[in-house]
Write a protein that holds these residues in place. Structure first.
Motif, PDB file in Angstrom:
ATOM      1  N   LYS A  58       0.800  -1.580   0.110  1.00  0.00           N
ATOM      2  CA  LYS A  58      -0.037   0.673  -0.435  1.00  0.00           C
ATOM      3  C   LYS A  58       0.836   1.127  -0.444  1.00  0.00           C
ATOM      4  CE  LYS A  58      -4.264  -1.474   2.405  1.00  0.00           C
ATOM      5  NZ  LYS A  58      -5.019  -2.275   3.594  1.00  0.00           N
ATOM      6  N   LEU A  59       0.484   1.912  -0.581  1.00  0.00           N
ATOM      7  CA  LEU A  59       1.199   3.326  -0.976  1.00  0.00           C
ATOM      8  C   LEU A  59       0.045   4.617  -0.518  1.00  0.00           C
ATOM      9  CD1 LEU A  59       3.753   2.399  -4.145  1.00  0.00           C
ATOM     10  CD2 LEU A  59       4.886   2.370  -1.594  1.00  0.00           C
ATOM     11  N   TYR A  60       0.631   6.214  -0.086  1.00  0.00           N
ATOM     12  CA  TYR A  60       0.027   6.845  -0.112  1.00  0.00           C
ATOM     13  C   TYR A  60       0.310   7.835  -1.614  1.00  0.00           C
ATOM     14  CZ  TYR A  60      -2.711  10.667   1.643  1.00  0.00           C
ATOM     15  OH  TYR A  60      -2.724  12.351   1.991  1.00  0.00           O
ATOM     16  N   ASN A  61      -1.154   7.887  -1.837  1.00  0.00           N
ATOM     17  CA  ASN A  61      -1.279   8.693  -3.560  1.00  0.00           C
ATOM     18  C   ASN A  61      -2.081   9.958  -2.682  1.00  0.00           C
ATOM     19  OD1 ASN A  61      -1.689   9.525  -5.745  1.00  0.00           O
ATOM     20  ND2 ASN A  61      -3.252   7.258  -6.664  1.00  0.00           N
ATOM     21  N   THR A  62      -0.528  11.121  -3.458  1.00  0.00           N
ATOM     22  CA  THR A  62      -1.024  12.269  -3.444  1.00  0.00           C
ATOM     23  C   THR A  62      -2.365  12.357  -3.972  1.00  0.00           C
ATOM     24  OG1 THR A  62       1.047  12.591  -2.645  1.00  0.00           O
ATOM     25  CG2 THR A  62       0.256  14.309  -2.805  1.00  0.00           C
ATOM     26  N   MET A  63      -2.142  12.412  -5.045  1.00  0.00           N
ATOM     27  CA  MET A  63      -4.272  12.443  -5.893  1.00  0.00           C
ATOM     28  C   MET A  63      -4.828  12.101  -5.439  1.00  0.00           C
ATOM     29  SD  MET A  63      -4.352  14.024  -8.674  1.00  0.00           S
ATOM     30  CE  MET A  63      -3.146  13.656  -9.877  1.00  0.00           C
ATOM     31  N   PHE A 119      13.306   6.737  -1.743  1.00  0.00           N
ATOM     32  CA  PHE A 119      12.410   5.789  -3.490  1.00  0.00           C
ATOM     33  C   PHE A 119      13.970   4.795  -3.446  1.00  0.00           C
ATOM     34  CE2 PHE A 119      10.593  10.298  -3.922  1.00  0.00           C
ATOM     35  CZ  PHE A 119       8.989   9.665  -3.612  1.00  0.00           C
ATOM     36  N   ASP A 120      14.948   5.073  -3.101  1.00  0.00           N
ATOM     37  CA  ASP A 120      15.698   3.971  -3.281  1.00  0.00           C
ATOM     38  C   ASP A 120      15.217   2.562  -2.143  1.00  0.00           C
ATOM     39  OD1 ASP A 120      18.773   2.551  -3.945  1.00  0.00           O
ATOM     40  OD2 ASP A 120      18.824   2.153  -1.408  1.00  0.00           O
ATOM     41  N   VAL A 121      14.750   2.771  -1.525  1.00  0.00           N
ATOM     42  CA  VAL A 121      14.143   2.035  -0.081  1.00  0.00           C
ATOM     43  C   VAL A 121      12.975   1.506  -0.827  1.00  0.00           C
ATOM     44  CG1 VAL A 121      12.943   2.123   1.487  1.00  0.00           C
ATOM     45  CG2 VAL A 121      14.772   3.390   2.271  1.00  0.00           C
ATOM     46  N   LEU A 122      11.963   2.688  -1.703  1.00  0.00           N
ATOM     47  CA  LEU A 122      11.324   2.226  -2.740  1.00  0.00           C
ATOM     48  C   LEU A 122      11.967   1.107  -3.908  1.00  0.00           C
ATOM     49  CD1 LEU A 122       8.336   2.277  -3.732  1.00  0.00           C
ATOM     50  CD2 LEU A 122       8.029   4.390  -4.841  1.00  0.00           C
ATOM     51  N   TYR A 123      12.498   1.392  -4.811  1.00  0.00           N
ATOM     52  CA  TYR A 123      12.997   0.600  -5.536  1.00  0.00           C
ATOM     53  C   TYR A 123      13.608  -0.857  -5.145  1.00  0.00           C
ATOM     54  CZ  TYR A 123      16.428  -0.090  -9.656  1.00  0.00           C
ATOM     55  OH  TYR A 123      17.185  -0.595 -10.164  1.00  0.00           O
ATOM     56  N   LEU A 149      18.936  -5.842   6.080  1.00  0.00           N
ATOM     57  CA  LEU A 149      19.541  -4.265   5.567  1.00  0.00           C
ATOM     58  C   LEU A 149      20.394  -4.344   4.543  1.00  0.00           C
ATOM     59  CD1 LEU A 149      22.526  -5.272   8.945  1.00  0.00           C
ATOM     60  CD2 LEU A 149      21.060  -3.852   9.167  1.00  0.00           C
ATOM     61  N   ASP A 150      19.859  -5.463   3.568  1.00  0.00           N
ATOM     62  CA  ASP A 150      20.130  -6.044   2.129  1.00  0.00           C
ATOM     63  C   ASP A 150      18.844  -4.234   1.569  1.00  0.00           C
ATOM     64  OD1 ASP A 150      21.508  -5.659   0.068  1.00  0.00           O
ATOM     65  OD2 ASP A 150      20.157  -7.916  -0.626  1.00  0.00           O
ATOM     66  N   VAL A 151      17.686  -5.108   1.831  1.00  0.00           N
ATOM     67  CA  VAL A 151      16.669  -4.015   1.371  1.00  0.00           C
ATOM     68  C   VAL A 151      16.505  -3.026   2.031  1.00  0.00           C
ATOM     69  CG1 VAL A 151      14.287  -3.897   1.394  1.00  0.00           C
ATOM     70  CG2 VAL A 151      15.347  -6.432   1.603  1.00  0.00           C
ATOM     71  N   LEU A 152      16.641  -2.385   3.027  1.00  0.00           N
ATOM     72  CA  LEU A 152      16.762  -0.822   3.682  1.00  0.00           C
ATOM     73  C   LEU A 152      18.511  -0.034   2.509  1.00  0.00           C
ATOM     74  CD1 LEU A 152      15.991  -2.655   6.940  1.00  0.00           C
ATOM     75  CD2 LEU A 152      14.260  -0.550   5.046  1.00  0.00           C
ATOM     76  N   GLY A 153      19.314  -1.452   1.936  1.00  0.00           N
ATOM     77  CA  GLY A 153      20.060  -0.644   1.718  1.00  0.00           C
ATOM     78  C   GLY A 153      21.207  -0.067   2.402  1.00  0.00           C
ATOM     79  N   LEU A 154      21.517  -1.013   3.987  1.00  0.00           N
ATOM     80  CA  LEU A 154      22.337  -1.198   4.668  1.00  0.00           C
ATOM     81  C   LEU A 154      23.104  -2.170   5.309  1.00  0.00           C
ATOM     82  CD1 LEU A 154      19.762   0.247   7.435  1.00  0.00           C
ATOM     83  CD2 LEU A 154      21.263   1.654   6.688  1.00  0.00           C
ATOM     84  N   LEU A 155      23.582  -2.690   4.029  1.00  0.00           N
ATOM     85  CA  LEU A 155      24.771  -3.374   3.764  1.00  0.00           C
ATOM     86  C   LEU A 155      25.707  -2.709   2.877  1.00  0.00           C
ATOM     87  CD1 LEU A 155      23.153  -7.123   4.017  1.00  0.00           C
ATOM     88  CD2 LEU A 155      24.986  -5.915   6.196  1.00  0.00           C
ATOM     89  N   THR A 156      27.331  -3.096   2.686  1.00  0.00           N
ATOM     90  CA  THR A 156      28.312  -2.513   1.388  1.00  0.00           C
ATOM     91  C   THR A 156      28.459  -4.057   1.272  1.00  0.00           C
ATOM     92  OG1 THR A 156      30.589  -2.195   2.891  1.00  0.00           O
ATOM     93  CG2 THR A 156      28.164  -0.270   2.938  1.00  0.00           C
ATOM     94  N   THR A 157      29.534  -4.012   0.513  1.00  0.00           N
ATOM     95  CA  THR A 157      30.575  -4.905   0.217  1.00  0.00           C
ATOM     96  C   THR A 157      31.414  -5.689   1.112  1.00  0.00           C
ATOM     97  OG1 THR A 157      31.872  -3.582  -1.266  1.00  0.00           O
ATOM     98  CG2 THR A 157      30.733  -4.785  -2.481  1.00  0.00           C
TER      99      THR A 157
END
Length: 511
Positions: free
Chosen positions: A9-14, A53-57, A424-432
């Motif tokens: 579910k996403l909040y649609n501004t429209m 939007f990276d989290v969304l992606y 962590l990976d989905v949240l972008g909180l891991l690196t190589t």
């Protein structure tokens, strides 16, 4: 994950409500996000939009969607020209430089590269063709080499932002022009001026207005009708409102199904903005805080909510992440002696019932929060913290367990780490990097903030050891407290004293 089984579910501004994401093409998502105007280093308000939007992606990919993600660069604009003139350099050289700097910042923040990152200067043909269509539909008009959009020809103008046409003003980047048929009309094309970059067009040399670029590039890389359009809350009007009007005028079957807008970063209760000179650049923050700590801070409130910047909030994020990585590093070290036994077991042993329950709760809590409009607030608390506590408690018990019981616990710990890493990976909180390498980087940032080096800490530790030998406990406590004020905690482990980052005491924690 299978996208069809998970209702995001996403909040649609429209529509001003949360809606279940239903893609136009099953299994595929078209996502367009407005990028930066490249004339300076980006501030953490820009970083929040990028991370949101990276989290969304990342989450859409986690759900199994094939995502085409487009984020543009505005590299032709009044602000760029003004800054270039002050610097005495070519405007496109200036914008190219800051596009590159932005990409460096995005890499540090672990933002995945979008599928396409188009620049205005490279899409003049697309822009000119769209303006021609708008004029053909009698929604645009030419005045002395300038082209304006006639908002009176857009019956739904103001629907996204809730701004009534009679209450609107000219766009914030555009001065009121008496040649306009309606003061709210906005520029599609600007006639060339001396010492400004220009391109040939049917209306004479010039350059695009601000809004037309996103309409032209979203149509080119996605289609006139696509799934999700994102950007900062300040873009709802006039930018996104004008985008809708332009695309609808140029393309018969057009529209965006979901409009998403992230909240502002505030400082002293004001929106952070370059125009207000109250901003902090990404580069400025990451000089003394780990980029992952900044990313964690930017996710510490739900993406639509305003986020107040303070140094103490960054310290909290840094401390929270340090605990996560330290626990996972301890787990790696704790499992190391048992790797051969795990290999020999080959998956025969069952997890413990408690381990299974912890993993189930961790995954359920994470998915429920993310499926509810990407609610990353407190995302690493609750069940995630319970998993970390279970790891710490279990490691100390391994040696005392009987072989069969220990093997079940080892399998449980391996699976818990896998689940924790996935979050962590989905949240972008891991690196190589390894956990140990991330921890080392975080400690170096702590030393920078504390304005002390490893040698300085070692010297104070030796002074404290001497004080304790001499039973001068007042001095020993004074040294410990001095370092705690700087965000450095001393820990006595056996006969050895080590240090780790901690939340600095109030005396040195300023906003």
């Amino acid at each position: 994950m299978e996208a069809e089984k998970m209702e995001l579910k996403l909040y649609n501004t429209m529509t001003q409500q949360k809606e279940v994401l239903i893609p136009i093409t099953p299994g595929k998502i078209g996502l367009y996000v407005c990028g930066i105007t490249a004339y300076d280093f980006s501030h953490i308000g820009h970083a929040r939009a990028a991370v949101s939007f990276d989290v969304l992606y990342r989450y859409l990919k986690h759900l199994g969607y094939d995502v085409t993600f487009v984020r543009n660069f505005t590299d032709v604009d009044d602000k760029i020209i003004d800054r270039a003139n002050k610097n005495g350099e070519d405007p496109l050289d200036l914008s190219n430089r800051f596009c590159d700097e932005y990409l460096v910042d995005m890499g540090a923040l672990q933002c995945l590269p979008p599928t396409h990152q188009p620049r205005v200067s490279e899409h003049m043909d697309n822009i000119i063709k769209m303006i021609e269509k708008i004029i053909e539909k009698d929604c645009g008009y030419v005045v002395e080499g300038d082209v304006f959009f006639s908002v009176d020809k857009s019956p739904n103008y103001g629907k996204l932002s809730g701004q009534l046409l009679e209450h609107t003003r000219a766009g914030e980047r555009v001065a009121v022009d008496s040649r306009k048929r309606n003061p709210a009309d906005f520029a599609l094309w600007k006639a060339a001026k001396p010492d400004e970059p220009s391109w040939e067009s049917p209306w004479g040399p010039g350059r695009p207005g601000w809004h037309i670029e996103c309409s032209a590039m979203s149509v080119h890389y996605l289609s006139p009708k696509f799934d999700i359009h994102g950007g900062g809350a300040d873009l709802k009007f006039p930018h996104h409102e004008n985008e809708i009007a332009q695309t609808c005028a140029a393309c018969e079957d057009s529209g965006v199904n979901y409009w998403l807008h992230n909240g502002h970063v505030t400082i002293n209760n004001e929106k952070m903005a370059k125009s207000k000179h109250n901003f902090k650049t990404i580069r400025e923050i990451t000089a003394s805080y780990h980029p992952l700590a900044l990313r964690h801070f930017l996710m510490s409130a739900q993406y639509r909510s305003p986020l107040s910047f303070t140094a103490s909030q960054l310290e909290s994020s840094s401390e929270a992440l340090y605990y996560v990585y330290q626990t996972l590093q301890d787990l790696d070290e704790g499992l190391s002696p048992y790797q051969d036994a795990l290999s020999e077991d080959g998956g025969k042993s069952e997890q413990t019932a408690e381990g299974k329950d912890i993993i189930k709760k961790l995954k359920t809590e994470f998915e429920s929060k993310m499926l509810d409009d990407l609610n990353t607030a407190h995302i690493l608390t609750g069940a995630y913290q319970d998993a970390l506590k279970f790891i710490n408690a279990s490691l100390s018990k391994l040696k005392k367990m009987q072989k069969k019981q220990r093997m079940s616990m080892l399998v449980s710990l391996v699976e818990i780490e896998r689940a924790a890493r996935e979050v962590l990976d989905v949240l972008g909180l891991l690196t190589t990097l390894s956990y140990a390498e991330i921890l080392k980087e975080m400690k170096l940032k702590t030393l920078i903030r504390a304005e002390i080096g490893e040698e300085g800490i070692s010297q104070l530790i030796e002074e404290r050891i001497t004080a304790r030998k001499n039973k001068d406990f007042a001095k020993s406590d004074e040294i410990r407290e001095k370092l705690t004020r700087k965000g450095i905690a001393l820990m006595d482990i056996g006969k050895e004293t080590v240090w780790r980052p901690c939340f600095p005491s109030q005396a040195d924690s300023s906003t």
